[in-house]
Design a protein around this motif. Structure first.
Motif, mmCIF file in Angstrom:
data_model
loop_
_atom_site.group_PDB
_atom_site.id
_atom_site.type_symbol
_atom_site.label_atom_id
_atom_site.label_comp_id
_atom_site.label_asym_id
_atom_site.label_seq_id
_atom_site.Cartn_x
_atom_site.Cartn_y
_atom_site.Cartn_z
ATOM 1 N N TYR A 131 0.855 -1.307 -0.071
ATOM 2 C CA TYR A 131 0.081 -0.033 0.205
ATOM 3 C C TYR A 131 0.906 1.154 -0.127
ATOM 4 O O TYR A 131 1.575 1.374 0.992
ATOM 5 N N ARG A 132 0.900 1.776 -1.054
ATOM 6 C CA ARG A 132 1.534 3.119 -1.010
ATOM 7 C C ARG A 132 3.192 2.770 -0.781
ATOM 8 O O ARG A 132 3.669 3.723 -0.144
ATOM 9 N N ASP A 133 3.656 1.883 -1.622
ATOM 10 C CA ASP A 133 4.975 1.488 -1.637
ATOM 11 C C ASP A 133 5.663 0.976 -0.332
ATOM 12 O O ASP A 133 6.658 0.648 -0.077
ATOM 13 N N LYS A 134 4.474 0.717 0.448
ATOM 14 C CA LYS A 134 4.932 0.034 1.918
ATOM 15 C C LYS A 134 4.132 -1.460 2.002
ATOM 16 O O LYS A 134 3.059 -1.574 1.742
ATOM 17 N N THR A 135 5.052 -2.213 2.504
ATOM 18 C CA THR A 135 4.284 -3.763 2.760
ATOM 19 C C THR A 135 3.556 -3.557 4.125
ATOM 20 O O THR A 135 3.961 -3.035 5.086
ATOM 21 N N ALA A 136 2.307 -3.915 3.820
ATOM 22 C CA ALA A 136 1.403 -3.632 4.742
ATOM 23 C C ALA A 136 0.402 -5.044 4.839
ATOM 24 O O ALA A 136 0.005 -5.589 3.966
ATOM 25 N N TRP A 137 -0.313 -5.223 6.113
ATOM 26 C CA TRP A 137 -1.343 -6.109 6.593
ATOM 27 C C TRP A 137 -2.654 -5.235 6.582
ATOM 28 O O TRP A 137 -2.684 -4.177 7.046
ATOM 29 N N GLU A 138 -3.490 -5.852 5.714
ATOM 30 C CA GLU A 138 -4.837 -5.346 5.788
ATOM 31 C C GLU A 138 -5.427 -6.402 6.673
ATOM 32 O O GLU A 138 -5.669 -7.428 6.601
ATOM 33 N N ILE A 139 -6.229 -5.676 7.673
ATOM 34 C CA ILE A 139 -6.877 -6.503 8.658
ATOM 35 C C ILE A 139 -8.375 -6.013 8.357
ATOM 36 O O ILE A 139 -8.834 -4.971 8.389
ATOM 37 N N THR A 140 -9.352 -7.151 8.310
ATOM 38 C CA THR A 140 -10.729 -6.735 8.324
ATOM 39 C C THR A 140 -11.265 -7.425 9.637
ATOM 40 O O THR A 140 -10.961 -8.600 9.991
ATOM 41 N N ALA A 141 -12.040 -6.773 10.473
ATOM 42 C CA ALA A 141 -12.807 -6.987 11.513
ATOM 43 C C ALA A 141 -14.283 -6.513 11.764
ATOM 44 O O ALA A 141 -14.572 -5.723 10.709
ATOM 45 N N LYS A 142 -15.068 -6.878 12.447
ATOM 46 C CA LYS A 142 -16.366 -6.648 12.596
ATOM 47 C C LYS A 142 -16.756 -6.176 13.930
ATOM 48 O O LYS A 142 -15.858 -6.715 15.046
ATOM 49 N N ASP A 143 -17.760 -5.543 14.279
ATOM 50 C CA ASP A 143 -18.120 -5.235 15.719
ATOM 51 C C ASP A 143 -19.327 -6.041 15.796
ATOM 52 O O ASP A 143 -19.602 -6.814 14.993
ATOM 53 N N ASN A 144 -19.922 -5.997 17.183
ATOM 54 C CA ASN A 144 -21.023 -6.861 17.373
ATOM 55 C C ASN A 144 -22.221 -6.471 16.851
ATOM 56 O O ASN A 144 -23.133 -7.468 16.601
ATOM 57 N N GLN A 145 -22.281 -5.488 16.217
ATOM 58 C CA GLN A 145 -23.455 -5.127 15.157
ATOM 59 C C GLN A 145 -23.417 -5.389 13.809
ATOM 60 O O GLN A 145 -24.008 -5.096 13.015
ATOM 61 N N GLY A 146 -22.194 -5.994 13.409
ATOM 62 C CA GLY A 146 -21.875 -6.330 12.036
ATOM 63 C C GLY A 146 -21.209 -5.197 11.052
ATOM 64 O O GLY A 146 -20.732 -5.335 9.837
ATOM 65 N N ALA A 147 -20.815 -3.965 11.739
ATOM 66 C CA ALA A 147 -20.130 -3.001 11.095
ATOM 67 C C ALA A 147 -18.847 -3.609 10.718
ATOM 68 O O ALA A 147 -18.106 -4.193 11.751
ATOM 69 N N ILE A 148 -18.431 -3.205 9.443
ATOM 70 C CA ILE A 148 -16.944 -3.560 8.970
ATOM 71 C C ILE A 148 -15.899 -2.350 9.257
ATOM 72 O O ILE A 148 -16.122 -1.453 9.259
ATOM 73 N N TYR A 149 -14.596 -2.997 9.723
ATOM 74 C CA TYR A 149 -13.662 -2.237 9.965
ATOM 75 C C TYR A 149 -12.351 -2.484 9.111
ATOM 76 O O TYR A 149 -12.179 -4.048 9.250
ATOM 77 N N TYR A 150 -11.792 -1.775 8.540
ATOM 78 C CA TYR A 150 -10.433 -1.987 7.915
ATOM 79 C C TYR A 150 -9.348 -1.416 8.627
ATOM 80 O O TYR A 150 -9.456 -0.188 8.714
ATOM 81 N N TYR A 151 -8.201 -2.017 8.754
ATOM 82 C CA TYR A 151 -6.996 -1.567 9.359
ATOM 83 C C TYR A 151 -6.042 -1.965 8.135
ATOM 84 O O TYR A 151 -5.576 -3.080 8.111
ATOM 85 N N LEU A 152 -4.936 -0.951 7.842
ATOM 86 C CA LEU A 152 -3.864 -1.308 7.259
ATOM 87 C C LEU A 152 -2.578 -0.958 8.210
ATOM 88 O O LEU A 152 -2.289 0.054 9.043
ATOM 89 N N LEU A 153 -1.805 -2.201 8.674
ATOM 90 C CA LEU A 153 -0.842 -2.109 9.435
ATOM 91 C C LEU A 153 0.511 -2.343 8.715
ATOM 92 O O LEU A 153 0.720 -3.067 8.149
ATOM 93 N N ALA A 154 1.560 -1.507 9.304
ATOM 94 C CA ALA A 154 3.004 -1.799 8.696
ATOM 95 C C ALA A 154 3.308 -3.052 8.734
ATOM 96 O O ALA A 154 3.105 -3.862 10.156
ATOM 97 N N PHE A 155 3.693 -3.619 8.204
ATOM 98 C CA PHE A 155 4.507 -5.096 8.178
ATOM 99 C C PHE A 155 5.557 -5.201 9.246
ATOM 100 O O PHE A 155 5.449 -6.119 9.971
ATOM 101 N N ASN A 156 6.431 -4.313 9.127
ATOM 102 C CA ASN A 156 7.828 -4.376 10.106
ATOM 103 C C ASN A 156 7.600 -3.883 11.257
ATOM 104 O O ASN A 156 7.959 -4.664 12.166
ATOM 105 N N ASP A 157 6.473 -3.068 11.840
ATOM 106 C CA ASP A 157 6.302 -2.873 13.235
ATOM 107 C C ASP A 157 4.803 -2.882 13.622
ATOM 108 O O ASP A 157 4.528 -2.711 14.681
#
Length: 167
Positions: A131-157
């Motif tokens: 993502y934008r020339d950085k290695t990243a983990w894309e995390i998909t999660a949900k809350d108890n109501q079913g809303a979706i959350y996306y997190y992009l986290l740096a691979f290295n840290d």
């Protein structure tokens, strides 16, 4: 007596019709499922071939299909030297990236870290890519109501690069 046998024949035809209809539905559903998985299997096969060619991949452990700004296919595994590596293959045919797994977080590590930092969310899946020339983990999660959350986290840290909450 003839009335009973005629009724029995009608019942048998009716049951045969239902069984035939159900079999057609099962066969159609199976065919749809198989065809829907073809692109994923094809992408995985091609990514592994590229990783074998450009990174001396010996064994493949995981496959990720990452879609953000661009599409990437990522394979994790071991190379011929027995080192844990990550091979990221751009769908566009650009340069293949080869990383050492020890230089960043594994899927299990990023999942554990995410869950401890976000106990109110239910972890769904993780994908690894660029993502934008950085290695990243894309995390998909949900809350108890079913809303979706996306997190992009740096691979290295594991630091947050981008967050999209409550879709």
């Amino acid at each position: 007596m003839d009335t009973n046998s005629a009724g029995q024949r009608k019942l048998n035809r009716w049951l045969l019709g239902i069984v035939t209809f159900l079999l057609i539905i099962i066969v159609a559903a199976t065919m749809i499922f198989i065809r829907s998985n073809r692109p994923m299997q094809q992408a995985k096969r091609e990514a592994i071939q590229m990783a074998e060619k450009y990174a001396d991949l010996k064994t493949a452990d995981q496959f990720y299909w990452f879609n953000r700004d661009k599409t990437y296919f990522t394979v994790t595994g071991e190379n011929n030297a027995g080192e844990a590596i990550i091979v990221i293959v751009p769908n566009s045919g650009e340069k293949v990236r080869v990383l050492n797994q020890k230089d960043g977080l594994t899927e299990q590590q990023v999942e554990k870290r995410f869950e401890s930092e976000n106990p109110e969310l239910i972890f769904e899946k993780a994908n690894l890519g660029i993502y934008r020339d950085k290695t990243a983990w894309e995390i998909t999660a949900k809350d108890n109501q079913g809303a979706i959350y996306y997190y992009l986290l740096a691979f290295n840290d594991g630091k947050e690069i981008k967050v999209i909450k409550g879709i």
